[in-house]
Design a protein around this motif. Structure first.
Motif, PDB file in Angstrom:
ATOM      1  N   THR A 263       9.411  -3.528   2.328  1.00 36.50           N
ATOM      2  CA  THR A 263       8.406  -4.114   1.450  1.00 36.50           C
ATOM      3  C   THR A 263       7.008  -3.739   1.958  1.00 36.50           C
ATOM      4  N   PRO A 264       5.984  -3.849   1.134  1.00 32.63           N
ATOM      5  CA  PRO A 264       4.649  -3.359   1.501  1.00 32.63           C
ATOM      6  C   PRO A 264       4.098  -3.900   2.820  1.00 32.63           C
ATOM      7  N   LYS A 265       4.391  -5.131   3.185  1.00 36.64           N
ATOM      8  CA  LYS A 265       3.811  -5.686   4.419  1.00 36.64           C
ATOM      9  C   LYS A 265       4.795  -5.692   5.589  1.00 36.64           C
ATOM     10  N   SER A 266       5.921  -5.008   5.449  1.00 38.57           N
ATOM     11  CA  SER A 266       6.901  -4.950   6.524  1.00 38.57           C
ATOM     12  C   SER A 266       6.342  -4.149   7.698  1.00 38.57           C
TER      13      SER A 266
ATOM     14  N   ARG B 110       7.546  -0.328   8.414  1.00 33.12           N
ATOM     15  CA  ARG B 110       7.104   0.812   7.607  1.00 33.12           C
ATOM     16  C   ARG B 110       6.503   1.815   8.533  1.00 33.12           C
TER      17      ARG B 110
END
Length: 106
Positions: free
Chosen positions: A100-103, A106
């Motif tokens: 997810t975007p705030k993981s 990443r």
């Protein structure tokens, strides 16, 4: 990025041997081909569970690396026969994940 969460069930009493195979043969071989192994784990409360996470740039890279690894002579002749003795193949769970975007992974 594409992540692959692989959950294996190891035959009775063979988890330590399985971890050695992973750490001495499987993970080094796969990383030499370009696979990024994010983590390798055993379950604290489930004696037969081994989990690892691999990372790929995209599906095309994953497909290419699968071919290079699983069709290689080394895999077919050395790793596959040894792993077959320890792994309960019918209970493998393989899940593809996208962070997810705030993981932080990443």
């Amino acid at each position: 990025m594409l992540f692959e969460l692989r959950q294996y069930r190891i035959k009775d009493g063979q988890r330590d041997q399985w971890v050695r195979l992973m750490e001495e043969k499987i993970i080094p071989f796969q990383t030499s081909k370009g696979v990024v192994v994010v983590g390798s784990f055993v379950a604290q409360e489930e004696e037969d569970l081994y989990v690892w996470i691999r990372r790929f740039e995209n599906e095309a890279e994953r497909t290419r690396l699968y071919k290079e690894i699983y069709e290689s002579d080394y895999w077919i002749n050395e790793v596959k026969p040894e792993s077959a003795k320890m792994l309960d193949r019918e209970r493998i769970v393989n899940t593809l994940l996208i962070a997810t975007p705030k993981s932080v992974i990443r």
